[in-house]
Every structure is written in structure tokens, then in C-alpha cells.
Motif scaffolding. Sequence first.
Motif, PDB file in Angstrom:
ATOM      1  N   TYR A  40      36.674  23.008  47.536  1.00 57.15           N
ATOM      2  CA  TYR A  40      37.455  22.813  48.499  1.00 57.15           C
ATOM      3  C   TYR A  40      38.739  23.330  48.582  1.00 57.15           C
ATOM      4  N   TYR A  41      39.006  24.262  49.811  1.00 54.61           N
ATOM      5  CA  TYR A  41      40.244  24.830  50.051  1.00 54.61           C
ATOM      6  C   TYR A  41      41.024  24.495  51.112  1.00 54.61           C
ATOM      7  N   PRO A  42      41.412  23.161  51.120  1.00 54.20           N
ATOM      8  CA  PRO A  42      42.010  22.693  52.684  1.00 54.20           C
ATOM      9  C   PRO A  42      43.225  23.437  53.222  1.00 54.20           C
ATOM     10  N   GLU A  43      44.064  24.105  52.417  1.00 58.93           N
ATOM     11  CA  GLU A  43      45.196  24.786  52.786  1.00 58.93           C
ATOM     12  C   GLU A  43      44.580  26.048  53.641  1.00 58.93           C
ATOM     13  N   LEU A  44      43.377  26.630  53.283  1.00 63.40           N
ATOM     14  CA  LEU A  44      43.057  27.830  54.008  1.00 63.40           C
ATOM     15  C   LEU A  44      42.553  27.708  55.481  1.00 63.40           C
ATOM     16  N   ASP A  45      42.194  26.738  55.707  1.00 69.15           N
ATOM     17  CA  ASP A  45      41.819  26.469  57.323  1.00 69.15           C
ATOM     18  C   ASP A  45      40.340  27.312  57.634  1.00 69.15           C
ATOM     19  N   ASN A 279      38.872  37.846  35.773  1.00 69.41           N
ATOM     20  CA  ASN A 279      40.043  38.009  36.024  1.00 69.41           C
ATOM     21  C   ASN A 279      40.228  38.891  37.386  1.00 69.41           C
ATOM     22  N   ILE A 280      39.189  39.475  37.567  1.00 68.45           N
ATOM     23  CA  ILE A 280      39.157  40.355  38.863  1.00 68.45           C
ATOM     24  C   ILE A 280      38.729  39.210  40.118  1.00 68.45           C
ATOM     25  N   VAL A 281      38.103  38.381  39.896  1.00 65.40           N
ATOM     26  CA  VAL A 281      37.613  37.203  40.810  1.00 65.40           C
ATOM     27  C   VAL A 281      39.171  36.367  41.070  1.00 65.40           C
ATOM     28  N   LEU A 282      39.803  35.998  39.858  1.00 68.90           N
ATOM     29  CA  LEU A 282      41.104  35.370  40.219  1.00 68.90           C
ATOM     30  C   LEU A 282      41.988  36.205  41.053  1.00 68.90           C
ATOM     31  N   PHE A 283      41.998  37.452  40.806  1.00 67.14           N
ATOM     32  CA  PHE A 283      42.991  38.293  41.586  1.00 67.14           C
ATOM     33  C   PHE A 283      42.384  38.381  42.977  1.00 67.14           C
ATOM     34  N   LEU A 284      41.405  38.268  43.435  1.00 65.86           N
ATOM     35  CA  LEU A 284      40.622  38.334  44.795  1.00 65.86           C
ATOM     36  C   LEU A 284      41.017  36.917  45.554  1.00 65.86           C
ATOM     37  N   ASP A 285      41.078  35.898  44.475  1.00 64.62           N
ATOM     38  CA  ASP A 285      41.253  34.564  44.947  1.00 64.62           C
ATOM     39  C   ASP A 285      42.693  34.584  45.426  1.00 64.62           C
ATOM     40  N   SER A 286      43.511  35.043  44.546  1.00 58.75           N
ATOM     41  CA  SER A 286      44.848  35.226  45.029  1.00 58.75           C
ATOM     42  C   SER A 286      45.179  36.020  46.454  1.00 58.75           C
ATOM     43  N   LEU A 287      44.303  36.752  46.549  1.00 59.30           N
ATOM     44  CA  LEU A 287      44.414  37.458  47.990  1.00 59.30           C
ATOM     45  C   LEU A 287      43.720  36.345  49.166  1.00 59.30           C
ATOM     46  N   ILE A 292      44.926  37.127  52.866  1.00 57.27           N
ATOM     47  CA  ILE A 292      44.348  38.728  53.170  1.00 57.27           C
ATOM     48  C   ILE A 292      42.777  38.649  53.148  1.00 57.27           C
ATOM     49  N   ILE A 293      42.029  37.823  52.423  1.00 56.70           N
ATOM     50  CA  ILE A 293      40.960  37.678  52.847  1.00 56.70           C
ATOM     51  C   ILE A 293      40.645  36.264  53.163  1.00 56.70           C
ATOM     52  N   ASP A 294      40.084  36.166  54.529  1.00 57.95           N
ATOM     53  CA  ASP A 294      39.846  35.067  55.212  1.00 57.95           C
ATOM     54  C   ASP A 294      38.609  34.722  55.924  1.00 57.95           C
ATOM     55  N   SER A 299      34.424  34.427  51.223  1.00 58.88           N
ATOM     56  CA  SER A 299      34.899  33.326  50.681  1.00 58.88           C
ATOM     57  C   SER A 299      33.693  32.527  49.953  1.00 58.88           C
ATOM     58  N   GLN A 300      32.355  32.275  50.466  1.00 57.94           N
ATOM     59  CA  GLN A 300      31.190  32.036  49.809  1.00 57.94           C
ATOM     60  C   GLN A 300      30.913  32.988  48.778  1.00 57.94           C
ATOM     61  N   ARG A 301      30.816  34.148  48.762  1.00 61.98           N
ATOM     62  CA  ARG A 301      30.528  35.000  47.746  1.00 61.98           C
ATOM     63  C   ARG A 301      31.592  35.037  46.564  1.00 61.98           C
ATOM     64  N   LEU A 302      32.821  34.782  47.043  1.00 61.80           N
ATOM     65  CA  LEU A 302      33.703  34.769  45.974  1.00 61.80           C
ATOM     66  C   LEU A 302      33.698  33.405  45.302  1.00 61.80           C
ATOM     67  N   ASP A 303      33.626  32.451  45.689  1.00 61.14           N
ATOM     68  CA  ASP A 303      33.312  31.084  45.062  1.00 61.14           C
ATOM     69  C   ASP A 303      32.052  31.093  44.239  1.00 61.14           C
ATOM     70  N   LEU A 304      31.066  31.624  44.701  1.00 66.28           N
ATOM     71  CA  LEU A 304      29.938  31.834  43.718  1.00 66.28           C
ATOM     72  C   LEU A 304      30.106  32.943  42.616  1.00 66.28           C
ATOM     73  N   ALA A 305      30.853  33.940  42.783  1.00 66.95           N
ATOM     74  CA  ALA A 305      31.440  34.820  41.747  1.00 66.95           C
ATOM     75  C   ALA A 305      32.294  34.382  40.629  1.00 66.95           C
ATOM     76  N   MET A 306      33.052  33.244  41.118  1.00 72.09           N
ATOM     77  CA  MET A 306      34.063  32.610  40.297  1.00 72.09           C
ATOM     78  C   MET A 306      33.109  31.607  39.176  1.00 72.09           C
ATOM     79  N   GLU A 307      32.092  31.052  39.660  1.00 70.28           N
ATOM     80  CA  GLU A 307      31.356  30.385  38.852  1.00 70.28           C
ATOM     81  C   GLU A 307      30.378  31.171  37.946  1.00 70.28           C
ATOM     82  N   LEU A 308      30.111  32.150  38.284  1.00 69.39           N
ATOM     83  CA  LEU A 308      29.431  33.053  37.297  1.00 69.39           C
ATOM     84  C   LEU A 308      30.148  33.817  36.400  1.00 69.39           C
TER      85      LEU A 308
END
Length: 377
Positions: A40-45, A279-287, A292-294, A299-308
Motif C-alpha cells: 500500500y503506497y497511498p502517497e504515490l497516487d 539493495n537494488i530494489v530498495l534503490f529503485l523503490d526510492s526512485l 521518477i518511476i510512476d 510498480s507491480q514488478r518492483l513490489d514482487l521483486a522486493m518480496e523475492l
Amino acid sequence: MTQCWIMEGNLAYLLGSEDMSVGYMSPASNSSAAYEHNFYYPELDINCDLDNIPAFASAFFPVLYSLLFVTGLVGNALVIWILTAFKNVRAMTDVYLLNLAISDLLFVFSLPFLVQYSITTQWTFGNAMCKIISSAYFIGFYSSAFFITIMSVDRYLAIVQSVYALRVRTAARGAITSLVLWAVAVLASAPDLIFFQETTYDNQTKCLPHYPGSSNGWRTFSNFEVNVLGWLIPVGVLIFCYHSILTNLQKCHTQNKYRAIKLAFIVVIVFILFWTPVNIVLFLDSLKNMHIIDDCQTSQRLDLAMELAEALSFVHCCLNPVIYAFVGEKFKKHLHEAFRKYARFLLFCKDHSGHRLDKHSSAHAASSQSSSVGVVL
């Protein structure tokens, strides 16, 4: 030539084959992946359907986390038992190894809560436990990275700066350094203690970081804190230390040279392999936090990548006992001695109870015989 002669003795330290007294998660700290599988990322709209991610998580991660909990608990508990019961923690290496096992255990103790959270996607332990478990999780992560780093420095001193190491590598200095590292780990985890809280969203109770204000400044800061303290600095120190060690080993024809080189490569490669993805995924999460990534698909791929990536990083706390303790000849000798004494104790208890049982059976038979005689007479 003198340096090579000194190094020959200290190679035993690197390999763990001699007495050490003469010479050792990734958190998605802001991504909700550590404790949240709804992403859940409510601030990203961003309004994306991420229902496939909780379904995948609830089927796979509880089993994985349970296995990692058992193996991590057993492996690190064995290290602590051997160090405290047989080695008496007299050397700097033993102090660092003991603290690494404790930090890994602290990290491992959060896994049962992740198992429950993965299955139900509900936090049922209250706000206080939300803060305690999230803090323990991050303290364990930071301290584990710190102690792996300081153990690399310790090995560098023992092999490359062997003369200087004789003066500075003491158990007392190791204890002081360990206290400093624990203090830094606690301070680095302070934002998680402050911001993680029990939150109700869409009729579900979650344990999530709740940052003040509408900006993503704290979330991005926490991501970069993990990147720098938990990966960039440790990897830089590991590469420098083991590169120096390998350079010095190349100059000498020592007995355990190639085994030491192999172990050095294993330490660096394993750390990079298991901690770089998250750490790569965390960096992309910061983007993503900085917009920068919206787009939804990314976002779906990034969330699943974070889990793995997080699941992969959890494995490291189970490998630390193998890399830093069980490969050492001295440690394996103590482990064998411990199991031998334990087996001897069990056999003694079995024989003693069997002896008592035999005596009881004989007495019972004699009593029965006396009773029969009494009846006949």
C-alpha cells in the motif's frame, strides 16, 4: 620472507584451523514488503491491482520463512553454545563471531511473525509488538552487516598487518568495538522504532511505517540508509580487505594458501550475491518514492521483486554459521567434542535408568516369588 613466515601462522586464523588467541536483512526498511504484502503506497497516487502478489506470498513465503527460522536458529545457537561452553571467548575473533551469531538470532526471531503475517495478511500482535519486532528486525540486519565487516577488517589485520595485529587484536578491544557497533545499529534502527505502527487500512490491521508529512523524504532517507550502511560500506570494506589479503597471499608459498583464497572469495561473493538484489530494489523503490518511476506495471514488478529479494537476503543469516564457524578446523573439533560429550551423557543416563529398571524388575520378581511362596505355605 619474514612477512610470509608470519602470514603462514596467521593463515590458520583465516581458515579457523588454529587457536584464534594468537592471531575473527534485508530490510526493506521503508518498503512495506518486510511486514506488508499488500504494498500500500497511498502517497504515490498509483491505483494498481496487486492482488496477485499477496496470493503468491501466502503460498510460498510461510514455508520458506519457517525453514529459514529453524535452520538459522539451530546454526546460530550452536555457534553461541560452542563459543561459550568450549572456547570461553578469549580472542577478538571469538567476540565478533559471538556477536554475529547473536545479531543473526535477533534477525531470525522476526521470522515467525512474518510467517503469520504472510498467511493472514493481518497484524494481530498489537502496536507495541509491531514496534519491537520491526526494531529487532532492523537492529539484527544492521548489526549482522557491521560484524561481517569488522570480521573482514580483523582478518586483514591478522594476515596483512600481522605485527601490528599482535598489539591491537585483544578480546577487550573486540568487546568495546562490539558495543560501539551495537550502538550504531540501534541508532540506525531508531526511525523504524518511531515510525512503524499498527495501522488499519481497508478493514485490515497492518504493521507499517507511518512517516510524518505528505512527502516521501523519510522513506527515501531510510532506503538510502540501508543502501549505504547495510551494503555500500560493507561491500567496499570487504573488497578492500580481501583484495589486500589475496595480494599478500600471492607473494607467499604457504601451506593453506589456496584454501584461504577460496574462503576469501566465498565470503565476498556470498555477501554480494544475497544482499545486492534487495539493495537494488530498495534503490529503485526510492526512485518510485521520488516519482521518477510512476507507471503501474513497473510498480507491480518492483513490489514482487522486493518480496523475492528479501526472501533471498534472509538466507544469509543461515549461511553465516557455515562460512564463519563450521568451516574452521578448530571450531569443528569443538563441535565434535560437544556432541561426543552430549552423546556420552545420554548413554550414561540411559544405562543408569536401565540399571535402575533392572534392579526394580529384580526386586519386583523377588517380591512376587515371596508372595507366591507365602500363598503356598
